[in-house]
Design a protein around this motif. Structure first.
Motif, mmCIF file in Angstrom:
data_model
loop_
_atom_site.group_PDB
_atom_site.id
_atom_site.type_symbol
_atom_site.label_atom_id
_atom_site.label_comp_id
_atom_site.label_asym_id
_atom_site.label_seq_id
_atom_site.Cartn_x
_atom_site.Cartn_y
_atom_site.Cartn_z
ATOM 1 N N ALA A 87 42.957 43.827 45.477
ATOM 2 C CA ALA A 87 41.769 43.768 44.629
ATOM 3 C C ALA A 87 42.150 43.933 43.161
ATOM 4 O O ALA A 87 41.627 43.223 42.296
ATOM 5 N N ILE A 88 43.052 44.836 42.887
ATOM 6 C CA ILE A 88 43.511 45.052 41.510
ATOM 7 C C ILE A 88 44.194 43.792 40.986
ATOM 8 O O ILE A 88 43.978 43.381 39.840
ATOM 9 N N ALA A 89 45.001 43.153 41.808
ATOM 10 C CA ALA A 89 45.690 41.934 41.389
ATOM 11 C C ALA A 89 44.688 40.812 41.071
ATOM 12 O O ALA A 89 44.826 40.111 40.059
ATOM 13 N N TRP A 90 43.670 40.646 41.921
ATOM 14 C CA TRP A 90 42.649 39.631 41.651
ATOM 15 C C TRP A 90 41.838 40.003 40.409
ATOM 16 O O TRP A 90 41.519 39.140 39.584
ATOM 17 N N ALA A 91 41.499 41.272 40.251
ATOM 18 C CA ALA A 91 40.751 41.709 39.069
ATOM 19 C C ALA A 91 41.556 41.427 37.797
ATOM 20 O O ALA A 91 40.987 41.016 36.773
ATOM 21 N N ALA A 92 42.860 41.612 37.850
ATOM 22 C CA ALA A 92 43.717 41.323 36.694
ATOM 23 C C ALA A 92 43.707 39.831 36.371
ATOM 24 O O ALA A 92 43.675 39.445 35.197
ATOM 25 N N ARG A 93 43.700 38.997 37.405
ATOM 26 C CA ARG A 93 43.644 37.545 37.177
ATOM 27 C C ARG A 93 42.314 37.152 36.535
ATOM 28 O O ARG A 93 42.279 36.326 35.625
ATOM 29 N N ILE A 94 41.233 37.753 37.019
ATOM 30 C CA ILE A 94 39.917 37.458 36.444
ATOM 31 C C ILE A 94 39.835 37.982 35.018
ATOM 32 O O ILE A 94 39.297 37.315 34.127
ATOM 33 N N CYS A 100 38.615 39.745 29.200
ATOM 34 C CA CYS A 100 38.044 41.094 29.087
ATOM 35 C C CYS A 100 38.346 41.885 30.355
ATOM 36 O O CYS A 100 38.579 41.310 31.421
ATOM 37 N N GLN A 101 38.349 43.195 30.209
ATOM 38 C CA GLN A 101 38.592 44.064 31.353
ATOM 39 C C GLN A 101 37.516 43.875 32.409
ATOM 40 O O GLN A 101 36.379 43.512 32.093
ATOM 41 N N GLN A 102 37.885 44.127 33.654
ATOM 42 C CA GLN A 102 36.965 44.005 34.776
ATOM 43 C C GLN A 102 36.788 45.362 35.438
ATOM 44 O O GLN A 102 37.742 46.136 35.544
ATOM 45 N N GLU A 103 35.581 45.628 35.882
ATOM 46 C CA GLU A 103 35.317 46.845 36.641
ATOM 47 C C GLU A 103 35.492 46.513 38.117
ATOM 48 O O GLU A 103 35.004 45.487 38.594
ATOM 49 N N LEU A 104 36.183 47.371 38.840
ATOM 50 C CA LEU A 104 36.462 47.147 40.255
ATOM 51 C C LEU A 104 35.767 48.220 41.082
ATOM 52 O O LEU A 104 35.923 49.414 40.816
#
Length: 113
Positions: A87-94, A100-104
């Motif tokens: 999930a962190i890896a996908w959030a980093a791609r997004i 902009c930073q993403q909230e997970l």
């Protein structure tokens, strides 16, 4: 398998207007990769042209959202992933695509349903 919400508020995405088309292209490319990987559940953004409504238990509708809560807007992606690390890896791609930073967050699914 856990479902993860990857999101950002509209104010977080401060991109010059001339870069918006590229941001859209890059974000759609990540979503296409998620679909190809079989982890995509859904994605989109809140349509801010339609005002929120509060609906009471008796069906009464009041215009507007909760006045005490921050505005709910921006972009949302839900992916079904095996681990938080994925999930962190996908959030980093997004985050890279959207600039902009993403909230997970992880959904706590009701197993009774």
């Amino acid at each position: 398998m856990p479902k993860y919400l990857i999101s950002f508020p509209a104010a977080a995405m401060q991109v010059p207007e001339h870069e918006l088309a590229q941001v859209g292209h890059d974000a759609h490319a990540v979503i296409e990769d998620a679909k190809a990987a079989g982890v995509y559940v859904f994605a989109g953004g809140i349509d801010e042209s339609i005002a929120p409504a509060l609906v009471a238990s008796d069906g009464k509708v009041t215009a507007g959202g909760y006045t005490w809560a921050p505005a709910l807007n921006g972009g949302f992606t839900v992916l079904e992933l095996t681990t938080r690390e994925e999930a962190i890896a996908w959030a980093a791609r997004i985050a890279t695509a959207c600039r902009c930073q993403q909230e997970l967050r992880v959904f706590g699914l009701d197993t009774q349903l």
